[in-house]
Design a protein around this motif. Structure first.
Motif, PDB file in Angstrom:
ATOM      1  N   ASN A  71      10.799  16.494  19.833  1.00 20.71           N
ATOM      2  CA  ASN A  71      12.059  15.768  19.712  1.00 20.71           C
ATOM      3  C   ASN A  71      12.205  15.273  18.273  1.00 20.71           C
ATOM      4  O   ASN A  71      11.345  15.506  17.428  1.00 20.71           O
ATOM      5  N   PHE A  72      13.312  14.588  18.002  1.00 23.61           N
ATOM      6  CA  PHE A  72      13.635  14.141  16.651  1.00 23.61           C
ATOM      7  C   PHE A  72      13.392  12.643  16.449  1.00 23.61           C
ATOM      8  O   PHE A  72      13.985  12.043  15.564  1.00 23.61           O
ATOM      9  N   ASN A  73      12.568  12.072  17.287  1.00 21.25           N
ATOM     10  CA  ASN A  73      12.253  10.657  17.084  1.00 21.25           C
ATOM     11  C   ASN A  73      11.567  10.450  15.732  1.00 21.25           C
ATOM     12  O   ASN A  73      10.587  11.129  15.407  1.00 21.25           O
ATOM     13  N   LYS A  74      12.105   9.520  14.957  1.00 15.63           N
ATOM     14  CA  LYS A  74      11.563   9.163  13.637  1.00 15.63           C
ATOM     15  C   LYS A  74      11.558  10.356  12.682  1.00 15.63           C
ATOM     16  O   LYS A  74      10.689  10.471  11.813  1.00 15.63           O
ATOM     17  N   ARG A  78      30.046   2.620  17.013  1.00  9.88           N
ATOM     18  CA  ARG A  78      29.095   1.828  16.208  1.00  9.88           C
ATOM     19  C   ARG A  78      27.667   2.320  16.413  1.00  9.88           C
ATOM     20  O   ARG A  78      26.897   2.460  15.455  1.00  9.88           O
ATOM     21  N   GLU A  79      27.303   2.579  17.667  1.00  8.30           N
ATOM     22  CA  GLU A  79      25.945   3.043  17.948  1.00  8.30           C
ATOM     23  C   GLU A  79      25.706   4.436  17.357  1.00  8.30           C
ATOM     24  O   GLU A  79      24.610   4.740  16.874  1.00  8.30           O
ATOM     25  N   ASN A  83      21.353   5.263  24.510  1.00  9.27           N
ATOM     26  CA  ASN A  83      20.119   4.897  23.802  1.00  9.27           C
ATOM     27  C   ASN A  83      19.914   5.873  22.651  1.00  9.27           C
ATOM     28  O   ASN A  83      20.707   6.803  22.442  1.00  9.27           O
ATOM     29  N   ASP A  84      18.840   5.673  21.904  1.00 11.13           N
ATOM     30  CA  ASP A  84      18.606   6.480  20.704  1.00 11.13           C
ATOM     31  C   ASP A  84      18.410   7.947  21.040  1.00 11.13           C
ATOM     32  O   ASP A  84      18.897   8.825  20.329  1.00 11.13           O
ATOM     33  N   GLN A  85      17.718   8.243  22.149  1.00  8.16           N
ATOM     34  CA  GLN A  85      17.468   9.632  22.520  1.00  8.16           C
ATOM     35  C   GLN A  85      18.781  10.345  22.861  1.00  8.16           C
ATOM     36  O   GLN A  85      19.006  11.483  22.443  1.00  8.16           O
ATOM     37  N   TYR A  86      19.641   9.679  23.617  1.00 11.44           N
ATOM     38  CA  TYR A  86      20.923  10.292  23.998  1.00 11.44           C
ATOM     39  C   TYR A  86      21.792  10.537  22.764  1.00 11.44           C
ATOM     40  O   TYR A  86      22.350  11.625  22.577  1.00 11.44           O
ATOM     41  N   LEU A  87      21.904   9.542  21.894  1.00  8.42           N
ATOM     42  CA  LEU A  87      22.739   9.676  20.702  1.00  8.42           C
ATOM     43  C   LEU A  87      22.177  10.722  19.742  1.00  8.42           C
ATOM     44  O   LEU A  87      22.940  11.436  19.085  1.00  8.42           O
ATOM     45  N   THR A  88      20.847  10.829  19.677  1.00 11.01           N
ATOM     46  CA  THR A  88      20.235  11.849  18.817  1.00 11.01           C
ATOM     47  C   THR A  88      20.605  13.248  19.294  1.00 11.01           C
ATOM     48  O   THR A  88      20.950  14.129  18.495  1.00 11.01           O
TER      49      THR A  88
END
Length: 613
Positions: free
Chosen positions: A429-432, A460-461, A551-556
């Motif tokens: 995944n693209f975390n960090k 905004r998110e 959340n961050d995973q969904y938006l990524t």
């Protein structure tokens, strides 16, 4: 030369090998499949029954009665007009008389115009069955297939087709629903997709010649059938209504035509030809008087009164049409509440988008579950005990064929800031992580068809997540909300009104990108019309979302799609960055992707579409 890359392993294939033929009599070149043509005609004054079911019953009865005349040879029947045997029959032509014990007379089980009410009795029917020799198929073709040898003639395919017919015949003897080489039977493993339709799981089986020899290929298959049970419950589910009085009877008549029902008051099956013109308590028919001074004369009586006097008084169906299960010139009426749809009636109309999604979701199987299902099927159906296959020298292994395979090492990926990454367990995944070549998002808008969603919060998110991935995102030029009164309109009208409202926000230049918030997460009616307008008419890139949890995973994941659509690159293989891709980096190469899609079953009006990318 076999590759030595990666880790070697043994993989299970969805096929079961056939043991080589060893019997010398079967290896004799004179051994063959004998093909005969079947001619069936009823005796005088008896109407020939239609369908393949009666033909299979005839063949079964013929073998029981005349097996000694056929030299005891087992018969493989294709369900139409062709018979196969292992080796020739004693003579080329046969002429038999076969007597079938028919079921109870249907005239005794309903109410029909000018129809005699006799006591139920068995009516034997006599058929003339003629067998005429047609052709020979050398049995050595099976041996050739078992040795994995490819031949230029059609004899091998002809022989394998005979073996496939044996598989179909075995399934028919078990009372299965046959769909080409797939078979389905009643069990608890079904998927209710709504609309009175359920998906049932069965198996597809066929013999295949492979490099390793002849194999039985078997896999799990799914088909759609009508949900068995009360006819009135099926109609309510099919038309999505709550009460019988809400049913559209014109649609119901088209839906029910040619379906089979079982009448609960007599425990018999009938085929529906239509509906009565009047409700049960008004539909008249002529009935002969059995006793009294007027014996032999006819009188007019309603279906309701007849069932009330003879069987059970109809209740809710008294005010509904009756099922007509007779002939065009001799109707036979049954009240709806006494009729149940029989099982294993195939549904061939197109499924809705929602039904297809539900079927895919609920019919998934994990690899180990599928392997267990296939191995259980092999033990349950006992192909080795089939006398025709045994006579052909076919012996099937009980376990799946093992094939040599290799698990290749995962490739190195290249992310932004020149970061290298090696995936583990086949996922990443693209975390960090930063995108390799991000594209800035400017002059964009958010269109909201979903009332509960806060468009401002989503934008905004998304901007915040984009900053962490290296994407420069401006604030949206406009947040366009759907008018509350538009929610009851059709999907096309809703899209048209939203496009008109958006144009008022962009009087000069249209937006370069639109984020569209849909009201349903799956199978939204708005998706198709919206994509058509934006991509084919306006030429605007668009991304549809329906967030249930932001959340961050969904938006990524959303940003990965957006960046690709805008021409950016999320990541590359490490080998691509070093220009070491075999062949491609040395010679100018054009890579094309091609595919063709066909209309779903029941949609003959939908053309096939070919695409090239």
């Amino acid at each position: 030369m076999r590759s030595q890359l990666g880790l070697g392993l043994e993989a299970q294939a969805r096929e079961y090998s056939c043991a080589p033929i060893t019997s010398m009599s079967l290896l004799d070149s004179r051994m063959l499949f004998s093909t005969s043509t079947l001619l069936v005609s009823p005796q005088k004054t008896v109407r020939m029954s239609k369908g393949k079911g009666i033909s299979r019953k005839l063949i079964d009865q013929l073998y029981k009665t005349y097996s000694s005349d056929l030299d005891g040879k087992r018969l493989a029947f294709d369900g139409d007009k062709t018979l196969y045997t292992v080796g020739p029959l004693p003579q080329n032509d046969f002429d038999f008389q076969v007597i079938l014990e028919a079921s109870f007379s249907k005239r005794d089980c309903g109410v029909s115009d000018a129809c005699k009410r006799s006591k139920r009795s068995f009516l034997p029917r006599c058929y003339r069955v003629q067998i005429r020799f047609s052709a020979e198929i050398p049995l050595k073709s099976v041996l050739v297939a078992q040795r994995g040898v490819d031949t230029s003639d059609n004899s091998t395919q002809d022989a394998i087709r005979v073996l496939d017919i044996v598989l179909r015949q075995q399934a028919a003897e078990r009372g299965c629903l046959l769909v080409r080489q797939a078979f389905f039977h009643n069990d608890m493993n079904s998927v209710d997709v709504g609309g009175g339709v359920i998906g049932i799981r069965g198996f597809h089986s066929s013999f295949r010649p492979t490099h390793g020899g002849l194999s039985l290929n078997i896999d799990v298959s799914t088909t759609m059938i009508l949900k068995p049970g009360p006819v009135i419950e099926f109609l309510k589910a099919n038309q999505n209504v709550e009460l019988p009085r809400q049913i559209d009877w014109i649609k119901a008549s088209k839906m029910l035509k040619h379906l089979r029902v079982k009448a609960s008051h007599r425990n018999m099956e009938f085929k529906i030809i239509g509906l009565s013109a009047k409700p049960c308590n008004q539909q008249l028919f002529s009935m002969k008087i059995k006793d009294g001074e007027c014996e032999g004369q006819t009188k007019e009586i309603t279906v309701y009164e007849y069932f009330k006097q003879t069987y059970t008084e109809p209740t809710y169906s008294a005010y509904l049409p009756c099922l007509d299960v007779g002939k065009p010139d001799r109707p036979n009426y049954l009240p709806l509440e006494f009729c149940n749809l029989v099982s294993l009636q195939r549904y061939t109309k197109a499924l809705s988008v929602r039904q297809r999604a539900l079927l895919v979701e609920k019919s998934r199987q994990k690899p180990l579950e599928r392997i267990k299902a296939l191995n259980d099927a092999m033990h349950t159906y006992c192909y080795d005990k089939d006398p025709f296959l045994a006579g052909s020298g076919i012996s099937i292994e009980k376990q799946m064929t093992l094939a040599e395979g290799r698990v290749l090492n995962p490739p190195t990926l290249k992310f932004g800031k020149n970061e290298d990454f090696l995936p583990s367990n086949g996922r990443w995944n693209f975390n960090k992580k930063m995108l390799l070549e991000p594209r800035a998002i400017k002059n964009w808008a958010v269109v909201n068809f979903s009332f509960p969603c806060d468009s401002s919060h989503i934008s905004r998110e998304l901007i915040s997540c984009g900053m962490r991935k290296g994407i420069e995102i401006d604030r949206p030029f406009a947040l366009v909300e759907e008018e509350p009164q538009s929610k009851n309109l059709s999907a096309v009208k809703r899209v048209e009104k939203m496009i008109a409202k958006m144009k008022s926000k962009f009087p000069i230049d249209p937006p370069h990108f639109i984020l569209c918030v849909l009201p349903e997460r799956k199978n939204s009616d708005i998706y198709g019309p919206w994509k058509k307008v934006c991509l084919t008419e306006a030429g605007i890139n668009t991304q549809c979302i329906c967030p249930t949890k932001i959340n961050d995973q969904y938006l990524t994941n959303v940003l990965l799609k957006i960046n690709s659509k805008l021409g950016g690159i999320n990541s590359l293989l490490g080998i691509e960055c070093s220009s070491n891709v075999p062949l491609i980096n040395k010679i100018p190469t054009l890579i094309l992707g091609m595919d063709v899609s066909h209309g779903s079953p029941g949609r003959a009006d939908v053309p096939s579409v070919a695409a090239v990318l």
